[in-house]
Structures are given as C-alpha cells and as structure tokens.
Write a protein that holds these residues in place. Structure first.
Motif, PDB file in Angstrom:
ATOM      1  N   GLY A  95     -77.528 -15.034  17.823  1.00 35.43           N
ATOM      2  CA  GLY A  95     -77.796 -15.260  16.414  1.00 35.43           C
ATOM      3  C   GLY A  95     -79.237 -15.101  15.985  1.00 35.43           C
ATOM      4  O   GLY A  95     -79.574 -15.368  14.824  1.00 35.43           O
TER       5      GLY A  95
ATOM      6  N   PRO B 238     -80.040 -18.387  13.607  1.00 33.72           N
ATOM      7  CA  PRO B 238     -78.768 -18.862  14.163  1.00 33.72           C
ATOM      8  C   PRO B 238     -78.081 -19.825  13.209  1.00 33.72           C
ATOM      9  O   PRO B 238     -78.721 -20.612  12.527  1.00 33.72           O
ATOM     10  CB  PRO B 238     -79.197 -19.576  15.457  1.00 33.72           C
ATOM     11  N   GLU B 239     -76.758 -19.737  13.176  1.00 33.15           N
ATOM     12  CA  GLU B 239     -75.996 -20.626  12.320  1.00 33.15           C
ATOM     13  C   GLU B 239     -76.198 -22.071  12.749  1.00 33.15           C
ATOM     14  O   GLU B 239     -76.257 -22.381  13.931  1.00 33.15           O
ATOM     15  CB  GLU B 239     -74.500 -20.291  12.406  1.00 33.15           C
TER      16      GLU B 239
END
Length: 253
Positions: free
Chosen positions: A67, A82-83
């Motif tokens: 990510g 990144p999520e």
C-alpha cells in the motif's frame, strides 16, 4: 531525496531487492516523497543501482502490495498511503512493518531468551540430534501499547547462536535469519486454528477467557530443507484480521 545518495551492499546476504525496497520505504516514511509524488522509473533505478529489472520490479511490487505505492498505466508509479484498517498479517512480513504500515506504534517486550534442552517434540521438529540445544524465545508485542500477540520460538542453537548478540526489543528475528546465508528462510508451513483464550493469553494479552484467539503454528525452513524456526503465535481474535494471497490450484470446496 536520499534514494540516489545510498548504495546497495553486495557483501551482505540480504537480497538486493529487499535493500532497495527499504531504501524507497525509508524515503517515503521520512517524507522525502509525499503522497502523490512520482518515484523514479524502473530504468533510472536499474541504471543507478546497476541491478536487473526483475530486482527493481520485485521491490516495487512488494511496496505496491503493502500500500505504499500505486501504479498508473502509462503514467508511472506514485506514492500513496496504506489503508487505515484493522491489522492483518502478510506472509513473511515482520510485525514492525505490519503495525507501522497501519500508522500505529509497534513495541516488543522480550519475556524470555534462553538456551535450553529441547523437549522430544521440539527436537524432532527441528531435526536435532541427541544433546543439541535450542534457543527459546518468548515475546509479547504491542500496537500503540495495546497487547496484540505473543510469539514463542524455538531455534537450533548450533546453527543460529549468532542471534543471541542482538536486542530483540528492536530487532526482527526473521530479518536476522535472512542476513545469514545458512539461515535464510525459503519456506514457511503454517497451521492456523481458532480457540478461546488460554490462562496465559488472559494474563499477557489482557483478554477474557471467552475471547476468541487465532493460533498460528509455523515451521520455517531453508532452501535445502533445514528447519531454522519452530514457532507459535497467539493473536487476539478481537483485534486482528488476516490476509492471505494465493493462487488457486483446484477446487476450493
């Protein structure tokens, strides 16, 4: 940008792609790159570091999977974020990377590190001869001071005694094993089971006895089949999610 101020170390057994990946990731975390920035092209990285295109692609692909980067057709590879979601484990990804990727602060507590005589089961799993000893390691790991998981590892002493000089509150066992040509992990077999928390889980992970737990049992081997780690991990089922990528080889059900 520090990316082109650093060099790869060809005198260490650490894979070149992994070194390049960490250089790029360090620049991202140090905000040398911002979200939305275009990173250097594959050709630029190949030429500067004098490495193969496949090496560059492997480093970039892992950062995309984690990510940190995203590819856009005909435009290039860009820095992303990144999520922010519940933690999950990825095969071969160190705990510190997992938690940092989620924007949380990782911490490790070393509860035990000792050289002991193995039980018959552990000696068999590690393929040890009579009289050989093992390194026993027990750690508790946190995310933002919340206990998330305990790790129990058994490692052959004769092969891995070099790890005893390191501080495991700051070092990753996996990454240390990967730095030694004789102990580089090539395969890990994992068995996952679910059950309620044990008395030790209740004490160390601050959970109730009814809390669901996910137990991971790992056997890690080198390319020639030598067992270098026999391990157990107890993850809190209320705080952890797990993500596995696999290619189907037949009917799943």
């Amino acid at each position: 940008m520090q990316l082109f101020n650093k060099k790869l170390d060809r005198n260490t057994p650490i894979p070149l792609y992994f070194q390049l990946k960490n250089i790029i990731l360090e620049d991202i975390k140090n905000q040398e790159f911002s979200v939305g920035d275009l990173i250097p092209t594959e050709n630029e990285l190949v030429e500067f570091y004098n490495i193969s295109r496949s090496t560059v692609r492997q480093a970039i692909s892992e950062l995309v999977q984690e990510g940190w980067l995203t590819r856009k057709a005909s435009k290039g590879t860009f820095v992303t974020k990144p999520e922010q979601r519940s933690s999950f484990i990825r095969s071969f990804e160190p705990f510190y990377q997992q938690i940092s990727r989620l924007g949380k602060t990782p911490r490790t507590e070393l509860i035990d590190l000792s050289v002991v005589a193995p039980t018959p089961e552990i000696a068999q799993k590690l393929q040890l001869s009579e009289g050989q000893k093992v390194i026993s390691m027990f750690r508790r790991r946190f995310a933002d001071d919340i206990p998330m998981v305990t790790f129990e590892n058994y490692i052959p002493y004769d092969l891995c005694s070099f790890i005893l000089s390191y501080d495991f509150t700051t070092h990753s066992l996996y990454e240390l094993l990967m730095t030694n040509a004789r102990t580089q992990i090539a395969n890990t077999k994992t068995i996952v089971s679910a059950m309620n928390a044990s008395p030790i889980d209740v004490k160390l992970l601050n959970v109730k006895s009814s809390t669901p737990m996910l137990y991971f049992h790992n056997v890690s081997t080198t390319a020639d089949g030598t067992v270098v780690d026999y391990a157990f991990a107890h993850y809190r089922g209320d705080l952890n999610k797990f993500e596995f990528d696999d290619s189907p080889k037949g009917e799943a059900f």
